[in-house]
Enzyme design. Structure first.
Site, PDB file in Angstrom:
ATOM      1  N   ASP A  68      -0.364   5.177   1.050  1.00  0.00           N
ATOM      2  CA  ASP A  68      -0.480   6.238   2.269  1.00  0.00           C
ATOM      3  C   ASP A  68      -0.461   5.330   3.527  1.00  0.00           C
ATOM      4  O   ASP A  68      -1.148   4.363   3.834  1.00  0.00           O
ATOM      5  CB  ASP A  68      -1.769   6.708   2.046  1.00  0.00           C
ATOM      6  CG  ASP A  68      -1.989   7.795   0.918  1.00  0.00           C
ATOM      7  OD1 ASP A  68      -1.132   8.773   0.772  1.00  0.00           O
ATOM      8  OD2 ASP A  68      -2.840   7.724   0.017  1.00  0.00           O
ATOM      9  N   ASP A 128       0.880  -1.271  -0.179  1.00  0.00           N
ATOM     10  CA  ASP A 128       0.047  -0.064   0.186  1.00  0.00           C
ATOM     11  C   ASP A 128       0.812   1.376  -0.063  1.00  0.00           C
ATOM     12  O   ASP A 128       2.021   1.114   0.265  1.00  0.00           O
ATOM     13  CB  ASP A 128      -0.907  -0.220   1.237  1.00  0.00           C
ATOM     14  CG  ASP A 128      -1.585   1.254   1.589  1.00  0.00           C
ATOM     15  OD1 ASP A 128      -2.416   1.574   0.698  1.00  0.00           O
ATOM     16  OD2 ASP A 128      -1.384   1.732   2.581  1.00  0.00           O
TER      17      ASP A 128
END
Ligand code: TMP
Ligand code: MG
Length: 297
Positions: free
Chosen positions: A51, A49
């Site tokens: 953020d 991922d």
């Protein structure tokens, strides 16, 4: 000799002994690490991922910007629109991190947040040429150790998929300003659509939000097919939705899931320990993933 070296690596890794590292099933993690080390880099791929996983959650007690926040907090967005975006975040972020709701219950709210949020951004008349400055002026930061990780994975030709519900154009710019985009990286995210004047008119393709990464993973199964011999995965995320990022991988053999737990910690720790093999609480570094990579590469 190899077996001995492998079996003792877990206890030898001081990064795993730290207080903020939670491992529910140490035996499983030990076995997994052994396997990943034994199979080596040619069998490995990384799925991560962006953020609050590659990027930093906070610095000196202050929240760092997500991709979306980079725009929301910039001078490119007029005050009236900022207020709307703030209200959206205050409504929907507590739902994103709510420990009591199921993913299925959260999905309609995430759809609402993203649809409304991107709609507001389009109304702001953003220009492609302004993005670089917006990132420069933001406090979006990468975790310590990302730069080493990226260059090392590139050097060893280990593919890295960055799967993000943020904004592709912004995350690439954040990576460029703090490290480098390398040829072994592939990004699946929400990319902005600009008209011939360089003005934002919408977003391309299907929306990726925090909790539909499984659908995105399956849509991108071509990518995984080309990597079909890389059957071992290290997955990194900070949300329960990130656990589904590897759903499109065919013939997966071993997956080591590393979760960063940044916020709403007490309420979510048990769930994270169930779901992720290794949980890193309030960790602003890549020390643990990097220590594991050092053993494998
Ligand atoms: P991800 O880390 O799962 O890829 O998700 C991106 C993050 O962006 C997620 O934590 C929600 C956040 N976000 C904002 O900060 N502002 C917004 O307007 C939207 C839609 C998402
Ligand atoms: Mg995240």
């Amino acid at each position: 000799v190899k077996i001995y070296k492998v079996m003792s690596c877990f206890s030898q890794m001081e990064e795993l002994q730290k207080e903020n590292v939670y491992i529910k099933d140490a035996e499983r993690v030990e076995k997994l690490l052994c396997q990943l080390i034994q199979d080596g880099k040619s069998k490995l791929q990384i799925i991560t991922d962006f953020d609050m996983t590659l990027s930093r959650f906070s610095i000196n007690g202050k929240r760092c910007a997500t991709c979306h926040n980079v725009l929301e907090n910039s001078s490119l967005v007029p005050e009236s629109k900022k207020q709307v975006l703030d209200e959206l975040r205050d409504t929907y972020y507590p739902i994103e991190i709510n420990a009591k709701m199921t993913i299925e219950e959260k999905i309609p709210f995430m759809m609402e947040w993203y649809t409304k949020g991107t709609g507001v951004l389009v109304e702001c008349g953003l220009k492609q040429s302004d993005l670089s400055l917006a990132v420069k002026e933001s406090n979006a930061l990468m975790r310590d150790g990302c730069d080493w990780q990226f260059s090392t994975l590139h050097e060893h030709k280990v593919p890295m998929l960055i799967f993000s519900a943020g904004i592709g154009d912004i995350l690439e710019e954040i990576i460029k300003q703090h490290s480098q985009m390398y040829a072994n990286m592939r990004v699946v995210s929400n990319y902005m659509d600009f008209n011939h004047d360089g003005m934002l008119v919408g977003f391309k393709g299907d929306l990726v939000h925090t909790y539909n990464k499984n659908e995105g993973a399956l849509r991108n199964s071509d990518y995984f097919t080309t990597l079909k011999d890389r059957r071992n995965i290290i997955l990194m995320g900070d949300s329960m939705g990130d656990l589904r990022m590897a759903d499109g991988v065919p013939n997966m053999q071993h997956i080591l899931k590393i979760g960063f737990l940044n916020d709403n910690i007490e309420e979510r720790l048990e769930k994270y320990k169930e779901a992720y093999d290794i949980v890193l609480v309030s960790d602003s570094t890549m020390d643990v993933p990097n220590a594991i990579l050092k053993k494998i590469l």
